[in-house]
Design an enzyme around this catalytic site. Structure first.
Site, PDB file in Angstrom:
ATOM      1  N   LYS A 176       8.348  -0.562   5.302  1.00  0.00           N
ATOM      2  CA  LYS A 176       7.726   0.735   5.066  1.00  0.00           C
ATOM      3  C   LYS A 176       8.824   1.730   4.720  1.00  0.00           C
ATOM      4  O   LYS A 176       9.741   1.953   5.502  1.00  0.00           O
ATOM      5  CB  LYS A 176       6.981   1.170   6.320  1.00  0.00           C
ATOM      6  CG  LYS A 176       6.205   2.437   6.140  1.00  0.00           C
ATOM      7  CD  LYS A 176       5.184   2.575   7.243  1.00  0.00           C
ATOM      8  CE  LYS A 176       4.186   3.661   6.910  1.00  0.00           C
ATOM      9  NZ  LYS A 176       2.996   3.564   7.724  1.00  0.00           N
ATOM     10  N   GLY A 202       0.767   5.533   1.278  1.00  0.00           N
ATOM     11  CA  GLY A 202       0.069   6.671   1.861  1.00  0.00           C
ATOM     12  C   GLY A 202       0.743   7.930   1.386  1.00  0.00           C
ATOM     13  O   GLY A 202       1.576   7.886   0.488  1.00  0.00           O
ATOM     14  N   GLY A 203       0.387   9.014   2.007  1.00  0.00           N
ATOM     15  CA  GLY A 203       0.972  10.274   1.591  1.00  0.00           C
ATOM     16  C   GLY A 203       2.465  10.288   1.798  1.00  0.00           C
ATOM     17  O   GLY A 203       3.213  10.922   1.070  1.00  0.00           O
ATOM     18  N   MET A 204       2.901   9.566   2.774  1.00  0.00           N
ATOM     19  CA  MET A 204       4.279   9.708   3.172  1.00  0.00           C
ATOM     20  C   MET A 204       5.135   8.499   2.861  1.00  0.00           C
ATOM     21  O   MET A 204       6.333   8.613   2.655  1.00  0.00           O
ATOM     22  CB  MET A 204       4.307   9.947   4.670  1.00  0.00           C
ATOM     23  CG  MET A 204       5.681  10.280   5.169  1.00  0.00           C
ATOM     24  SD  MET A 204       5.660  10.566   6.909  1.00  0.00           S
ATOM     25  CE  MET A 204       7.288  11.244   7.109  1.00  0.00           C
ATOM     26  N   ASP A 261      -3.617   8.352  14.237  1.00  0.00           N
ATOM     27  CA  ASP A 261      -4.482   7.831  13.180  1.00  0.00           C
ATOM     28  C   ASP A 261      -5.099   6.508  13.601  1.00  0.00           C
ATOM     29  O   ASP A 261      -5.047   5.533  12.870  1.00  0.00           O
ATOM     30  CB  ASP A 261      -3.675   7.679  11.877  1.00  0.00           C
ATOM     31  CG  ASP A 261      -4.590   7.569  10.660  1.00  0.00           C
ATOM     32  OD1 ASP A 261      -5.786   7.905  10.793  1.00  0.00           O
ATOM     33  OD2 ASP A 261      -4.113   7.146   9.599  1.00  0.00           O
ATOM     34  N   VAL A 288       4.442   0.962   1.487  1.00  0.00           N
ATOM     35  CA  VAL A 288       4.655  -0.271   2.239  1.00  0.00           C
ATOM     36  C   VAL A 288       4.854  -1.419   1.255  1.00  0.00           C
ATOM     37  O   VAL A 288       4.029  -1.646   0.376  1.00  0.00           O
ATOM     38  CB  VAL A 288       3.474  -0.568   3.173  1.00  0.00           C
ATOM     39  CG1 VAL A 288       3.785  -1.806   3.999  1.00  0.00           C
ATOM     40  CG2 VAL A 288       3.190   0.606   4.073  1.00  0.00           C
ATOM     41  N   GLY A 296       0.830  -1.189   0.000  1.00  0.00           N
ATOM     42  CA  GLY A 296       0.000   0.000   0.000  1.00  0.00           C
ATOM     43  C   GLY A 296       0.863   1.236   0.000  1.00  0.00           C
ATOM     44  O   GLY A 296       2.081   1.154   0.096  1.00  0.00           O
TER      45      GLY A 296
END
Lengths: 201, 951
Positions: free
Chosen positions: B147, B127-129, B241, B132, B125
């Site tokens: 990650k 994310g913004g940062m 989160d 993974v 996956g």
């Protein structure tokens, strides 16, 4: 086939919504380097120029909430130009003369009331475009493989010829042409998107 | 399809080729053709640049003397702040593009490539940062989740730092319910962390698949989330989160694992994108997150409330199609009643969810532990109703209950259960609700008019009676007085400091033996009045409730010289109270000691247990207090102005302790051997904490995990000019920087501005000027050197460094013992400031490494007109402090004043590093030898080009 044109709200609109940190990043990414440049061109030193940029951005953030979507197109740019001009002028006047790095043409243009305001505005717009190109480049840079970007860079800023570049990068001439053209194409698209957003011509 | 006509490609084909829209076969043909055909090469060049010409673009991208933001091709990747989520338009291909350059080739055809030695199986996956990856670790024959910081953020120093910091913080959490972090490191300059690959489904997937949870599994999951959160919160880590998608379920509900600790939102906190989308889901955000305010661990508890709600009902509490509306609801609307959506939810669970959903963090449960305990008690009760009693309901503040329930009455039974001491006092309690703090005013009697003053100003007048009166107060110092003459009343704790989220007690009591006293029980905690009593005297060790809880010990000036040795105490306050009191070996774990102004001066807490305690100092409290060998792990020491001066912390453990201080606090403390591992000293204001005293032989322990205030300096801020005597002949000079008491100051940055005649130069020859930075070592010493005859030597001492960090030096190690022999070379282009970090493989900074910069002479300078490059070499005048630079205690080095537009060829050499700042298991910091030298890393800032080379 061209990539689907992303429909975005105008950056201005997003900025004026307030609390939109992201829009600010985008805006500042373009605008901050530009103000810094203008300030430096007016004779300010790096750190002072940074301060000016900060002041201008803060003042814009205060006033931008009053801009509305239905405001006439192009007015934002004109306003921004005025704000920039005034801010830089004010900042430069506040700095003691002996701290200025020589008097520049821009300094004179800004400070001489008789000077041709169109020339100043043109200069600022040129700088705007430059800032947009650079911002776009920073973005486009991330979208391409190393070699592709290098091919573009060396044959433009690096002043290499396509042949030299092909040899350096161990690519065929065709690959170099492909790489630099694709980067250029994407750069144009992104630049166009940004100019639409900030209502540049 | 035949793309070619008359030997050339069609315009359409070229257009499609530009957009990478041809089959690979066609593209290959095109490429081959372009190699040969000048005409088509010309055409593709022209059609690529339709709006703006090549020269205009080139000119814009070429740096001139006014540019600071270079777009340099030698950089690995440039941050794109313009449009970080460009990823969206073709996520996967871009992901691959973004990543491909960072993967090493693999010989296994089933794998995408290798990253840091892991065979990469696929992308899990992004994310913004971060991205993974699913990786396979051959040596241990297991799958892992890797990650990686998104490469496009790799050149952002801030993003890197944040990623690494959070990763390390997350790695520190060792808990069954928090995902383990196997490794935190960097690869090709990209920080990454390795976690176990959990194959189970997420809580979100489970809810999507099976709908709402039954009560018991809900409690099981909720309790485990709370437990995991508590473990992290204890270390000061906020998840930010918490949402069902970040909760992994392994083996049914038996094992719950929280993932993404502290990482998910570090970059894109509540950031609303241009499409109006919040990065990540806003559904589980807390109000403070939605508003972008600073947040603490209690934000996670709000989210936990939302997760519990979602588990109970199958959908999140605050919903809308519009992100903005969701955020508005979170911030402004009362939380929906869970029992309306799901009638089977018991009231006690609904109450807990409401409690978590209090808009103000102060009104929520203050720790995850509270939630965990509550859930597990109920779980135990549900499973064995006979054996385990129904748990006590939480004492939920009024504000948290404002939704659908009437404000919770402070019914006496409830209070008596929770705060047992009240039953004995037969008093009433008025709770003054505050979004910042709470003042409780207890009274034995009715109708007492009181005034509350703040800073001498009248703040509020109210009458304490059985119906209670509620006002809100903000954090600050208050004075509570009985209004009028009531000689049978006395006010205890007249001056109080209300801290954020703190609860402070003021009591109004009848004086014993007064004529009109209503019958009341004698407080069990009445204290002896004689000052010389030992601990076997009348001080109770425990009472019926189990401890002398919440005793109102103090009045002004009371208990002077009292002996509380071994006493359990949970609250005490009062102006000038407890001066010279003795708490030697006292058991004060989780106590709250509130020293009013001047309280606790010269008291002794030697060897006392103060783990988790709260020590609140009013103005000038806790002076010269003795904490020798006291155990203060996890405690909070909050100092008012001028508190905690000259305290003795020798040998004390302040692990994970938070020190909060106003101006001029914690000055001149003795800290021999004090353990500050993981302590948080960031919120100590300037002027505090200076001139700490310790013997270099027995330095305090500061570890890399100690959080020191930014810019913190043991010496007064500002520059000092030390005029040193001219040393005509000597060519080195050792100077020593000490504080006003003669104690050495380490890490002081010294700037040498030095005019001298080089060796062999004629007396009227040209002078040389040397500008150079040094840092003092832990003895406060720095050696200045030059070659030739000194003409003028001036030394500026700049505020820098922290006293104790250098003291981490292992006692027997010598600076020169740890030479790192080989050169470390790298090239970078730079703006105006360059610098870097020297760190070990774990990212721990190595201080006092000598970084030598060589090959500085080749510089290019462009004239204003980029079409007319004027290249002239500049010589090595460019670096203030050029040549040899010493890393500071953060492993950092920096060189400034690189002229604008310069290009430089730079090599960095580490000649030796003194020591590392990472404490070993025994608390003795390892020397550099003990680190694997081959793994040392140099990171350059701001461009972050990273190269690793074996030493």
């Amino acid at each position: 086939m061209s990539k689907p044109m992303e429909t975005r709200e105008s950056l201005l609109l997003r900025l004026s919504h307030g609390r939109c940190e992201r829009a600010w990043y985008e805006f500042a990414d373009i605008y901050r380097p530009m103000i810094v440049r203008l300030a430096k061109q007016s004779g300010l030193q790096e750190s002072d120029a940074d301060d000016v940029a900060q002041v201008v951005l803060v003042s814009i953030s205060r006033t931008i909430g009053s801009w509305r979507k239905d405001a006439k197109k192009g007015r934002f740019r004109a306003w921004l130009t005025t704000v920039t001009k005034n801010a830089v002028r004010n900042a430069v006047t506040r700095v003691p003369r002996d701290k200025l790095v020589g008097e520049t043409q821009l300094f004179q243009l800004l400070n001489d009331s008789s000077s041709d305001q169109d020339a100043v505005n043109r200069h600022i717009e040129t700088e705007f475009m430059r800032a947009v190109f650079r911002s776009a480049a920073r973005q486009v840079r991330t979208e391409f493989a190393e070699a592709t970007w290098h091919a573009f860079w060396r044959t433009t800023v690096g002043e290499s010829s396509v042949d030299e570049c092909a040899e350096e990068l161990q690519m065929s001439r065709g690959a170099v042409y492909t790489a630099r053209s694709r980067v250029m194409r994407r750069l144009q698209q992104v630049t166009h998107d940004i100019t639409m957003e900030v209502e540049l011509p | 399809m035949n793309l070619q006509f008359i030997g050339h490609f069609s315009d359409e084909a070229i257009e499609r080729y530009l957009e990478a829209d041809l089959s690979s076969q066609e593209a290959a043909e095109m490429e081959a053709h372009l190699t040969a055909c000048v005409q088509c090469a010309e055409r593709i060049t022209t059609s690529a640049a339709q709006r703006w010409g090549w020269s205009e673009v080139t000119l814009s991208l070429t740096d001139d003397e006014f540019d600071g933001d270079t777009i340099d091709p030698s950089l690995p990747v440039v941050t794109s702040l313009t449009n970080p989520d460009r990823v969206d338009h073709s996520t996967s291909s871009l992901l691959h593009r973004e990543l491909s350059g960072w993967l090493d080739p693999t010989d296994d055809p089933c794998m995408l490539g290798r990253f840091a030695g892991y065979e990469i199986v696929g992308v899990v996956g992004h994310g913004g940062m971060a991205i993974v990856l699913k990786g396979f670790e051959r040596s241990l024959n297991r799958f892992v989740a890797v990650k990686v910081l998104a490469p496009r953020l790799a050149s952002s120093a801030a993003a890197q730092r944040r990623f690494e910091r959070e990763a390390k913080a997350a790695a520190a959490v060792l808990h069954y319910n928090v995902i383990a972090i196997h490794r935190v490191a960097k690869w090709h300059g990209l920080p990454f962390l390795v976690m176990p690959y959990v194959a189970g489904e997420s809580l979100q997937q489970r809810i999507d698949r099976e709908g709402p949870f039954e009560l018991e599994p809900l409690l099981r999951v909720g309790q485990q989330i709370a437990a995991g959160l508590n473990a992290a919160h204890t270390l000061g880590l906020v998840h930010r989160d918490i949402k069902p998608a970040n909760i992994l379920l392994d083996q049914g509900v038996e094992r719950v694992t929280i993932t993404d600790f502290g990482l998910a939102r570090t970059v894109d906190d509540a950031r609303i994108t241009h499409t109006g989308l919040v990065a990540g889901t806003p559904l589980f955000m807390s109000p403070e997150q939605a508003l972008g305010k600073p947040l603490d661990h209690r934000s996670d508890l709000f989210s936990l409330g939302s997760v519990l709600y979602t588990m109970a009902t199958g959908s999140p509490p605050f919903q809308s199609d519009e992100v903005r509306t969701v955020l508005t609801k979170i911030c402004d609307e009362p939380s929906p009643d869970v029992t309306e959506r799901q009638t089977s939810v018991p009231a006690w669970l609904a109450e807990l969810i409401d409690w978590c959903h209090a808009k103000s963090p102060d009104d929520r449960p203050q720790t995850a532990e509270v939630v965990e305990r509550y859930l597990s008690e109920w779980l135990a009760h549900l499973k064995q109703p006979q054996r385990t009693p129904e748990p006590t309901r939480p004492l939920i503040p009024v504000a948290a209950r404002q939704r659908s329930h009437p404000p919770l009455r402070w019914n006496r039974k409830l209070l008596a259960t929770v705060l047992g001491f009240l039953a004995m006092m037969a008093g009433i309690v008025v709770i003054l609700e505050s979004n910042k703090g709470t003042i409780q005013i207890k009274s034995d009697v009715d109708n007492v008019p009181i005034t509350i003053k703040k800073s001498g100003q009248l703040y509020e007048t109210l009458t304490v009676n059985r119906d209670g009166t509620a006002i809100r107060v903000y954090a600050g110092e208050y004075e509570v007085n009985v209004n009028g003459e009531f000689d049978r009343l006395s006010i205890h704790d007249g001056v109080i400091v209300v801290g954020r989220g703190a609860e402070t007690t003021v009591s109004i009591r009848e004086v014993a033996g007064s004529s009109d006293s209503s019958p009341r029980t004698e407080p069990a905690n009445e204290l002896p009045v004689q000052s010389t009593q030992r601990k076997d005297a009348a001080i109770p060790q425990a009472d019926a409730i189990g401890q002398v809880a919440d005793s109102d010990f103090a009045t002004q000036g009371s208990y002077f010289g009292m002996n509380f040795d071994g006493v359990k105490l949970s609250r005490a306050a009062g102006r000038n109270a407890f001066n010279r009191a003795s708490f030697v070996k006292a058991e004060l774990t989780n106590s709250k000691l509130s020293g009013g102004d001047g309280g606790f001066r010269q008291a002794s807490f030697e060897r006392a247990q103060l783990g988790g305690a709260m020590l609140l100092g009013g103005t000038a409290a806790f002076h010269r207090t003795n904490f020798k060998n006291a155990q203060l792990s996890g405690a909070l020491l909050s100092a008012g102005v001028n508190s905690f001066r000259e305290c003795d912390f020798n040998g004390a453990t302040l692990e994970r302790t938070r020190l909060l201080g106003s101006t001029d606090s914690f000055v001149a403390a003795s800290v021999n051997g004090t353990n500050f591992d993981m302590a948080d000293l960031r919120r100590i204001e300037s002027g505090s904490l200076r001139t700490w005293r310790f013997n270099p032989e027995t330095p305090p322990l500061f570890s890399a995990a100690t959080q020191l205030p930014e810019g913190f300096s043991p010496i007064e801020s500002g520059w000092r000019l030390l005029e040193l005597p001219h040393a005509e002949d000597s060519q080195t000079m050792t100077m020593r920087i000490v504080d006003e008491q003669g104690r050495p100051l380490s890490d002081v940055k010294i700037f040498q501005n030095h005019v001298y005649l080089p060796d062999g130069a004629p007396a009227d020859g040209r002078h040389k000027i040397k500008n150079h930075y040094y840092f003092t070592d832990e003895r406060g010493q720095a050696t200045l050197s030059w070659s030739g005859t000194s003409v003028d030597l001036r030394v500026w001492v700049e505020k820098a460094g922290y006293v104790p960090l250098h003291a981490m030096w292992a006692a027997d190690s010598q600076p020169d013992d740890h030479e790192i022999p080989n050169n470390y070379e790298m090239t970078l282009s730079s703006g105006t400031t360059i610098g870097g970090i020297v760190q070990d493989e774990n990212g721990a900074p190595i201080s006092n490494a000598f970084v030598e910069i060589e090959n500085l002479s080749v510089l290019e300078f462009y004239a204003a007109d980029p079409t007319q490059p004027v290249r002239r070499p500049l010589h090595s005048r460019w670096l203030a402090g050029g040549g040899e630079i010493v890393t500071d205690q953060a492993g950092r080095w920096r060189a400034t004043n690189v002229p604008q537009g310069s290009k430089l060829d730079l090599s960095v050499q580490i000649s030796h590093a003194n020591f590392a700042t990472n404490a070993g298991d025994e608390g003795i910091p390892p020397t550099i030898d003990e680190f694997r030298r081959e793994a040392a890393i140099i990171v350059l800032e701001p461009r972050e080009e990273v190269k690793r080379r074996k030493w």
